[in-house]
Design a protein around this motif. Structure first.
Motif, mmCIF file in Angstrom:
data_model
loop_
_atom_site.group_PDB
_atom_site.id
_atom_site.type_symbol
_atom_site.label_atom_id
_atom_site.label_comp_id
_atom_site.label_asym_id
_atom_site.label_seq_id
_atom_site.Cartn_x
_atom_site.Cartn_y
_atom_site.Cartn_z
ATOM 1 N N VAL A 130 -13.984 -0.354 45.228
ATOM 2 C CA VAL A 130 -12.764 -1.269 45.287
ATOM 3 C C VAL A 130 -11.344 -0.538 44.986
ATOM 4 O O VAL A 130 -11.439 -0.075 43.851
ATOM 5 N N GLN A 131 -10.293 -0.496 45.658
ATOM 6 C CA GLN A 131 -9.225 0.265 45.162
ATOM 7 C C GLN A 131 -8.430 -0.530 44.351
ATOM 8 O O GLN A 131 -8.006 -1.773 44.463
ATOM 9 N N ARG A 132 -8.153 -0.173 43.387
ATOM 10 C CA ARG A 132 -7.174 -0.712 41.862
ATOM 11 C C ARG A 132 -5.799 -0.524 42.093
ATOM 12 O O ARG A 132 -4.966 -1.078 41.148
ATOM 13 N N MET A 133 -5.424 0.704 42.625
ATOM 14 C CA MET A 133 -4.149 1.234 42.909
ATOM 15 C C MET A 133 -3.814 1.579 44.098
ATOM 16 O O MET A 133 -4.390 2.347 44.726
ATOM 17 N N ARG A 134 -2.655 1.282 44.554
ATOM 18 C CA ARG A 134 -2.052 1.627 45.785
ATOM 19 C C ARG A 134 -1.750 3.179 45.964
ATOM 20 O O ARG A 134 -1.569 3.771 44.945
ATOM 21 N N PRO A 135 -2.157 3.795 47.149
ATOM 22 C CA PRO A 135 -1.911 5.212 47.328
ATOM 23 C C PRO A 135 -0.623 5.818 46.556
ATOM 24 O O PRO A 135 -0.479 6.647 46.093
ATOM 25 N N GLY A 136 0.378 5.107 47.039
ATOM 26 C CA GLY A 136 1.867 5.619 46.668
ATOM 27 C C GLY A 136 1.950 5.632 45.149
ATOM 28 O O GLY A 136 2.687 6.447 44.507
ATOM 29 N N ILE A 137 1.445 4.484 44.365
ATOM 30 C CA ILE A 137 1.618 4.549 42.917
ATOM 31 C C ILE A 137 0.694 5.377 42.388
ATOM 32 O O ILE A 137 1.227 6.173 41.453
ATOM 33 N N PHE A 138 -0.279 5.657 42.907
ATOM 34 C CA PHE A 138 -1.503 6.433 42.565
ATOM 35 C C PHE A 138 -0.697 8.005 42.422
ATOM 36 O O PHE A 138 -0.837 8.758 41.691
ATOM 37 N N ALA A 139 -0.045 8.318 43.692
ATOM 38 C CA ALA A 139 0.491 9.554 43.783
ATOM 39 C C ALA A 139 1.782 9.937 42.959
ATOM 40 O O ALA A 139 2.001 10.927 42.623
ATOM 41 N N LEU A 140 2.291 8.894 42.483
ATOM 42 C CA LEU A 140 3.590 9.150 41.510
ATOM 43 C C LEU A 140 3.117 8.911 40.059
ATOM 44 O O LEU A 140 4.083 9.026 39.278
ATOM 45 N N THR A 141 2.106 8.471 39.664
ATOM 46 C CA THR A 141 1.351 8.430 38.348
ATOM 47 C C THR A 141 0.329 9.098 38.031
ATOM 48 O O THR A 141 0.724 10.100 37.252
ATOM 49 N N ALA A 142 -0.884 8.874 38.350
ATOM 50 C CA ALA A 142 -1.881 9.609 37.988
ATOM 51 C C ALA A 142 -1.916 11.229 38.406
ATOM 52 O O ALA A 142 -2.319 11.986 37.439
ATOM 53 N N VAL A 143 -1.527 11.406 39.705
ATOM 54 C CA VAL A 143 -1.534 12.838 40.328
ATOM 55 C C VAL A 143 -0.341 13.761 39.502
ATOM 56 O O VAL A 143 -0.927 14.822 38.884
ATOM 57 N N PRO A 144 0.602 13.353 38.946
ATOM 58 C CA PRO A 144 1.603 14.256 38.350
ATOM 59 C C PRO A 144 1.425 14.539 36.948
ATOM 60 O O PRO A 144 1.315 15.501 36.521
ATOM 61 N N LEU A 145 0.757 13.324 36.195
ATOM 62 C CA LEU A 145 0.249 13.419 34.872
ATOM 63 C C LEU A 145 -1.058 14.676 34.831
ATOM 64 O O LEU A 145 -0.795 15.331 34.076
ATOM 65 N N ILE A 146 -1.854 14.383 35.721
ATOM 66 C CA ILE A 146 -3.085 15.196 35.706
ATOM 67 C C ILE A 146 -2.647 16.640 35.901
ATOM 68 O O ILE A 146 -3.348 17.474 35.295
ATOM 69 N N ALA A 147 -1.750 16.830 37.047
ATOM 70 C CA ALA A 147 -1.463 17.957 37.382
ATOM 71 C C ALA A 147 -0.629 18.841 36.408
ATOM 72 O O ALA A 147 -0.657 20.222 36.059
ATOM 73 N N ALA A 148 0.464 18.307 35.692
ATOM 74 C CA ALA A 148 1.085 18.772 34.536
ATOM 75 C C ALA A 148 0.190 19.135 33.347
ATOM 76 O O ALA A 148 0.441 20.104 32.798
ATOM 77 N N TYR A 149 -0.836 18.366 33.137
ATOM 78 C CA TYR A 149 -1.820 18.707 32.252
ATOM 79 C C TYR A 149 -2.392 20.199 32.632
ATOM 80 O O TYR A 149 -2.804 20.983 31.670
ATOM 81 N N PHE A 165 -9.836 9.113 40.757
ATOM 82 C CA PHE A 165 -10.044 8.877 42.430
ATOM 83 C C PHE A 165 -11.131 7.590 42.465
ATOM 84 O O PHE A 165 -11.227 6.967 43.299
ATOM 85 N N VAL A 166 -12.010 7.917 41.569
ATOM 86 C CA VAL A 166 -13.257 6.785 41.463
ATOM 87 C C VAL A 166 -12.745 5.622 41.012
ATOM 88 O O VAL A 166 -12.984 4.385 41.689
ATOM 89 N N MET A 167 -12.096 5.614 39.871
ATOM 90 C CA MET A 167 -11.864 4.395 39.122
ATOM 91 C C MET A 167 -10.513 3.594 39.730
ATOM 92 O O MET A 167 -10.270 2.348 39.848
ATOM 93 N N LEU A 168 -9.473 4.135 39.984
ATOM 94 C CA LEU A 168 -8.295 4.051 40.755
ATOM 95 C C LEU A 168 -8.047 3.832 42.247
ATOM 96 O O LEU A 168 -7.605 2.728 42.687
ATOM 97 N N ALA A 169 -8.507 4.823 42.824
ATOM 98 C CA ALA A 169 -8.507 4.806 44.277
ATOM 99 C C ALA A 169 -9.400 4.307 44.914
ATOM 100 O O ALA A 169 -9.399 4.222 46.228
ATOM 101 N N GLY A 170 -10.544 4.053 44.311
ATOM 102 C CA GLY A 170 -11.876 3.356 44.860
ATOM 103 C C GLY A 170 -12.586 4.503 45.770
ATOM 104 O O GLY A 170 -13.407 3.949 46.862
ATOM 105 N N PHE A 171 -12.404 5.514 45.636
ATOM 106 C CA PHE A 171 -12.985 6.677 46.250
ATOM 107 C C PHE A 171 -14.769 6.570 46.039
ATOM 108 O O PHE A 171 -15.027 6.540 44.832
ATOM 109 N N GLY A 172 -15.631 7.108 47.022
ATOM 110 C CA GLY A 172 -17.006 7.330 46.550
ATOM 111 C C GLY A 172 -17.037 8.792 45.834
ATOM 112 O O GLY A 172 -15.863 9.501 46.144
#
Length: 253
Positions: A130-149, A165-172
């Motif tokens: 199940v996808q818990r976060m839309r791709p656009g929101i995921f790209a603007l929140t989770a991605v830059p935070l982890i990349a900056a780390y 990706f598993v918890m928020l984007a719903g990927f296998g």
């Protein structure tokens, strides 16, 4: 020409091969190569910079392998990768502004939590969830935070991207692994762009390690695609636990 003795360079090459193999499946390759570079006589900034050089090649190899097999569409993910690259550059740029000791205390706890999640969470497979976060929101929140780390500190970046990706984007699990490598490649590239002008990169050793990373990453990606979650999950648990133990040892030492 080489920055270290030939026998030391050979050990670094072997470390890079192992790191590329592990990183292409579960992340955590920097846990192997950064300590190896430090033991070889690199300063902390030289170790981080050279690790980004060789790690970029390994992540790129894994990304291409997964893309060729159809597990990630590079054209659809180019925007997210761009954000990850910017995040990595920003993280590397502000690395001197925040005490690393704080992260060394917090990171083992988070990594153990990641390991426990993948070890005991039921139903984790290669099927999408199940996808818990839309791709656009995921790209603007989770991605830059982890990349900056990743640009700032590094260990566990692949595990954190996987978890997101598993918890928020719903990927296998396999799909998450494939997309993690693309974003990790971008954050490495962004970080490297900041490190290169400092003159801290060991170019000859780094390029030799990069060749070994490519070989290890290609082998690891093939195994991950063949076995899927049955290989990725246990290796992710082991890698996250090992990273936590390594960081705790550094703190206590």
């Amino acid at each position: 020409m080489l920055e270290v003795l030939p026998q030391i360079a050979l050990l670094l090459i072997l470390a890079a091969f192992l790191a590329g193999f592990v990183d292409s499946i579960a992340g955590g390759g920097g846990l192997i190569t950064v300590p190896a570079l430090l033991l070889a006589g690199a300063s902390p900034i030289e170790a981080l910079a050279t690790n980004k050089l060789q790690g970029t090649f390994g992540a790129a190899t894994a990304t291409v392998s997964y893309a060729r097999a159809g597990h990630v569409d590079l054209r659809q993910q180019i925007g997210m990768a761009g954000i990850s690259g910017i995040g990595g550059a920003l993280g590397a740029g502000v690395a001197h502004l925040m005490p690393a000791e704080f992260l060394r205390l917090v990171m083992p706890v988070i990594l153990v939590a990641v390991a426990l999640f993948f070890a005991f969470k039921p139903g984790l497979s290669d099927a999408d969830r199940v996808q818990r976060m839309r791709p656009g929101i995921f790209a603007l929140t989770a991605v830059p935070l982890i990349a900056a780390y990743d640009g700032f500190f590094g260990p566990g970046t692949g595990s954190f991207f996987m978890l997101a990706f598993v918890m928020l984007a719903g990927f296998g699990v396999l799909k998450a692994t494939a997309h993690t490598k693309l974003l990790n490649f971008a954050s490495n590239l962004g970080s490297l762009a900041v490190f290169v002008p400092t003159g801290a990169v060991w170019w000859w050793v780094g390029l030799l390690m990069a060749a070994a990373q490519v070989a290890g990453a290609a082998l690891g990606a093939r195994l991950a695609m063949r076995v899927g979650a049955r290989l990725i999950k246990p290796l992710l648990v082991v890698t996250s636990t090992a990273m936590a133990a390594r960081l705790l040892w550094q703190v206590w030492a």
